[in-house]
Write a protein that holds these residues in place. Structure first.
Motif, PDB file in Angstrom:
ATOM      1  N   ALA A  63      -5.815  25.900   2.476  1.00 18.76           N
ATOM      2  CA  ALA A  63      -7.157  25.363   2.237  1.00 18.76           C
ATOM      3  C   ALA A  63      -7.163  23.959   1.641  1.00 18.76           C
ATOM      4  N   LEU A  64      -6.072  23.546   1.029  1.00 14.83           N
ATOM      5  CA  LEU A  64      -6.074  22.279   0.294  1.00 14.83           C
ATOM      6  C   LEU A  64      -6.408  21.086   1.194  1.00 14.83           C
ATOM      7  N   ALA A  65      -5.985  21.118   2.438  1.00 15.12           N
ATOM      8  CA  ALA A  65      -6.243  19.988   3.334  1.00 15.12           C
ATOM      9  C   ALA A  65      -7.738  19.761   3.513  1.00 15.12           C
ATOM     10  N   SER A  66      -8.504  20.838   3.676  1.00 13.90           N
ATOM     11  CA  SER A  66      -9.957  20.703   3.833  1.00 13.90           C
ATOM     12  C   SER A  66     -10.608  20.160   2.572  1.00 13.90           C
ATOM     13  N   VAL A  67     -10.143  20.635   1.421  1.00 15.34           N
ATOM     14  CA  VAL A  67     -10.714  20.179   0.156  1.00 15.34           C
ATOM     15  C   VAL A  67     -10.482  18.687  -0.035  1.00 15.34           C
ATOM     16  N   VAL A  68      -9.239  18.250   0.154  1.00 14.30           N
ATOM     17  CA  VAL A  68      -8.918  16.827  -0.022  1.00 14.30           C
ATOM     18  C   VAL A  68      -9.628  15.996   1.047  1.00 14.30           C
ATOM     19  N   GLY A  69      -9.659  16.508   2.271  1.00 13.25           N
ATOM     20  CA  GLY A  69     -10.295  15.777   3.360  1.00 13.25           C
ATOM     21  C   GLY A  69     -11.758  15.490   3.118  1.00 13.25           C
ATOM     22  N   GLY A  70     -12.422  16.348   2.367  1.00 11.03           N
ATOM     23  CA  GLY A  70     -13.831  16.136   2.046  1.00 11.03           C
ATOM     24  C   GLY A  70     -14.070  15.216   0.877  1.00 11.03           C
ATOM     25  N   THR A  95       0.847  -1.194   0.000  1.00  9.86           N
ATOM     26  CA  THR A  95       0.000   0.000   0.000  1.00  9.86           C
ATOM     27  C   THR A  95       0.881   1.242   0.000  1.00  9.86           C
ATOM     28  N   SER A  96       0.271   2.382  -0.333  1.00  3.71           N
ATOM     29  CA  SER A  96       1.091   3.580  -0.533  1.00  3.71           C
ATOM     30  C   SER A  96       0.646   4.749   0.334  1.00  3.71           C
ATOM     31  N   ILE A  97       1.558   5.712   0.421  1.00  2.00           N
ATOM     32  CA  ILE A  97       1.288   7.017   1.019  1.00  2.00           C
ATOM     33  C   ILE A  97       1.297   8.031  -0.113  1.00  2.00           C
ATOM     34  N   ALA A  98       0.228   8.795  -0.240  1.00  4.72           N
ATOM     35  CA  ALA A  98       0.189   9.860  -1.246  1.00  4.72           C
ATOM     36  C   ALA A  98       0.603  11.173  -0.587  1.00  4.72           C
ATOM     37  N   ILE A  99       1.536  11.859  -1.210  1.00  6.62           N
ATOM     38  CA  ILE A  99       1.990  13.155  -0.707  1.00  6.62           C
ATOM     39  C   ILE A  99       1.554  14.217  -1.704  1.00  6.62           C
ATOM     40  N   VAL A 100       0.666  15.088  -1.249  1.00  9.86           N
ATOM     41  CA  VAL A 100       0.002  16.055  -2.123  1.00  9.86           C
ATOM     42  C   VAL A 100       0.384  17.472  -1.685  1.00  9.86           C
ATOM     43  N   THR A 101       0.858  18.283  -2.619  1.00 11.96           N
ATOM     44  CA  THR A 101       1.199  19.664  -2.272  1.00 11.96           C
ATOM     45  C   THR A 101       0.306  20.648  -3.017  1.00 11.96           C
ATOM     46  N   ALA A 102       0.108  21.789  -2.369  1.00  8.89           N
ATOM     47  CA  ALA A 102      -0.652  22.861  -3.012  1.00  8.89           C
ATOM     48  C   ALA A 102       0.165  23.512  -4.120  1.00  8.89           C
ATOM     49  N   GLY A 103       1.446  23.764  -3.848  1.00 12.64           N
ATOM     50  CA  GLY A 103       2.273  24.456  -4.838  1.00 12.64           C
ATOM     51  C   GLY A 103       3.663  23.862  -4.946  1.00 12.64           C
ATOM     52  N   ILE A 116      -8.172  24.163  -9.103  1.00 14.58           N
ATOM     53  CA  ILE A 116      -8.693  22.953  -8.474  1.00 14.58           C
ATOM     54  C   ILE A 116      -8.852  21.791  -9.457  1.00 14.58           C
ATOM     55  N   HIS A 117      -8.956  22.100 -10.745  1.00 15.59           N
ATOM     56  CA  HIS A 117      -9.067  21.032 -11.740  1.00 15.59           C
ATOM     57  C   HIS A 117      -7.830  20.136 -11.728  1.00 15.59           C
ATOM     58  N   ARG A 118      -6.700  20.659 -11.327  1.00 18.17           N
ATOM     59  CA  ARG A 118      -5.466  19.873 -11.265  1.00 18.17           C
ATOM     60  C   ARG A 118      -5.585  18.769 -10.214  1.00 18.17           C
ATOM     61  N   LEU A 119      -6.248  19.088  -9.109  1.00 14.82           N
ATOM     62  CA  LEU A 119      -6.473  18.094  -8.066  1.00 14.82           C
ATOM     63  C   LEU A 119      -7.392  16.990  -8.547  1.00 14.82           C
ATOM     64  N   PHE A 120      -8.493  17.358  -9.204  1.00  9.11           N
ATOM     65  CA  PHE A 120      -9.474  16.376  -9.661  1.00  9.11           C
ATOM     66  C   PHE A 120      -8.860  15.383 -10.640  1.00  9.11           C
ATOM     67  N   ILE A 147       2.313  13.825  -5.642  1.00 12.46           N
ATOM     68  CA  ILE A 147       1.336  14.567  -6.438  1.00 12.46           C
ATOM     69  C   ILE A 147       1.492  16.037  -6.068  1.00 12.46           C
ATOM     70  N   TYR A 148       2.241  16.768  -6.884  1.00 12.66           N
ATOM     71  CA  TYR A 148       2.641  18.120  -6.526  1.00 12.66           C
ATOM     72  C   TYR A 148       1.931  19.183  -7.371  1.00 12.66           C
ATOM     73  N   ASP A 149       1.763  20.345  -6.758  1.00 10.12           N
ATOM     74  CA  ASP A 149       1.225  21.538  -7.421  1.00 10.12           C
ATOM     75  C   ASP A 149      -0.208  21.328  -7.898  1.00 10.12           C
ATOM     76  N   VAL A 150      -1.083  20.990  -6.956  1.00  9.88           N
ATOM     77  CA  VAL A 150      -2.498  20.787  -7.290  1.00  9.88           C
ATOM     78  C   VAL A 150      -3.393  21.601  -6.344  1.00  9.88           C
ATOM     79  N   GLY A 151      -2.969  22.818  -6.034  1.00  9.98           N
ATOM     80  CA  GLY A 151      -3.659  23.649  -5.066  1.00  9.98           C
ATOM     81  C   GLY A 151      -4.993  24.188  -5.537  1.00  9.98           C
ATOM     82  N   VAL A 152      -5.690  24.867  -4.613  1.00 12.27           N
ATOM     83  CA  VAL A 152      -7.061  25.299  -4.870  1.00 12.27           C
ATOM     84  C   VAL A 152      -7.164  26.410  -5.916  1.00 12.27           C
ATOM     85  N   ALA A 153      -6.067  27.079  -6.209  1.00 17.33           N
ATOM     86  CA  ALA A 153      -6.125  28.132  -7.226  1.00 17.33           C
ATOM     87  C   ALA A 153      -6.409  27.565  -8.614  1.00 17.33           C
TER      88      ALA A 153
END
Length: 253
Positions: A183-190, A118-126, A158-162, A150-156
């Motif tokens: 803000a990215l933590a709340s978005v991903v957490g939901g 199994t893996s750990i995903a590391i996600v950054t806003a910028g 948001i399509h990059r995250l999806f 998974i880098y540079d997928v911040g809320v500015a």
């Protein structure tokens, strides 16, 4: 005489050694007193991972001596917050040491660790959060985890995250790293059903207050299942994530 705890206790039970000798044997091998540091050699048995060296505030020679101590006891070595200048001095003496410049981490593998399925995903806003993310990634990998970056997928944008949601949802635990308003933590957490560890970074303009704004945002998140570590603490996030990920493998690391 063997210093295995069970063997020592059996020796006492069979009156082969007295309790004073047993106490001395049990105490030996748990620390290595270097004068300036008492290296904890029993941490793997207690916590699942060997002692990790925090490089800031230590000289290159002190780091070298601690690394030698851990290496001589067949323990893998991870040292965080090491400057390039210190690593030059370290590498002159310990050739097998590997430096990860972006993470500012030194790794010396004495034993091969099995990698988790199994893996750990590391996600950054910028992209600016990458130094903290790489500290987390190198730490997680040093502890035998498979890591997805998974880098540079911040809320500015948001399509990059999806575009990466499927990949993020497949991870056993997710680390979200963000500065600015955090803000990215709340978005991903939901959007996920796995544990999320949020890392605020000191990246941002004046009212970011060197990460305090992002920290408070993450602590006040309305998304459930989020745990928050200290500002810029990629190591701490990865350590906890590794413990969670290894539990999913049916046991401790």
């Amino acid at each position: 005489m063997a210093t295995d705890t069970k063997a020592i206790l059996e020796a006492v039970a069979h009156q082969k050694i007295d309790t004073t000798t047993a106490q001395a044997l049990l105490a030996s091998g748990t620390t290595d007193d270097l004068g300036f540091a008492k290296v904890d050699l029993a941490r793997t048995k207690r916590n699942g991972y060997p002692e990790v060296i925090y490089g800031e505030g230590k000289t290159a020679q002190q780091i070298i001596d601690i690394m030698y101590s851990l290496q001589s006891h067949q323990q893998n070595v991870l040292c965080t917050r090491v400057s390039p200048e210190k690593f030059v001095a370290i590498h002159q003496v310990i050739k097998a040491a590997v430096y990860y410049a972006k993470a500012r981490c030194v790794v010396l593998n004495v034993q091969v660790m099995a990698t988790t399925s199994t893996s750990i995903a590391i996600v950054t806003a910028g992209t600016s959060d990458m130094a903290v993310a790489e500290e987390a990634a190198v730490t997680a990998e040093a502890f035998g985890n498979r890591v997805q970056r998974i880098y540079d997928v911040g809320v500015a944008g948001i399509h990059r995250l999806f575009a990466h949601l499927t990949e993020i949802r497949q991870a056993q635990v997710v680390i979200v790293i963000a500065g600015m308003e955090g803000a990215l933590a709340s978005v991903v957490g939901g959007l996920i059903d796995t544990p999320l560890i949020a890392v605020p970074t000191s990246i941002g303009y004046g009212t970011n207050f060197e990460g305090l704004t992002a920290l408070l945002t993450m602590l006040n998140s309305c998304a459930s299942g989020i745990t928050v570590v200290n500002i810029d603490n990629g190591f701490g996030a990865a350590y906890s994530a590794s413990m969670i990920n290894h539990l999913s493998q049916g046991g401790k690391a």
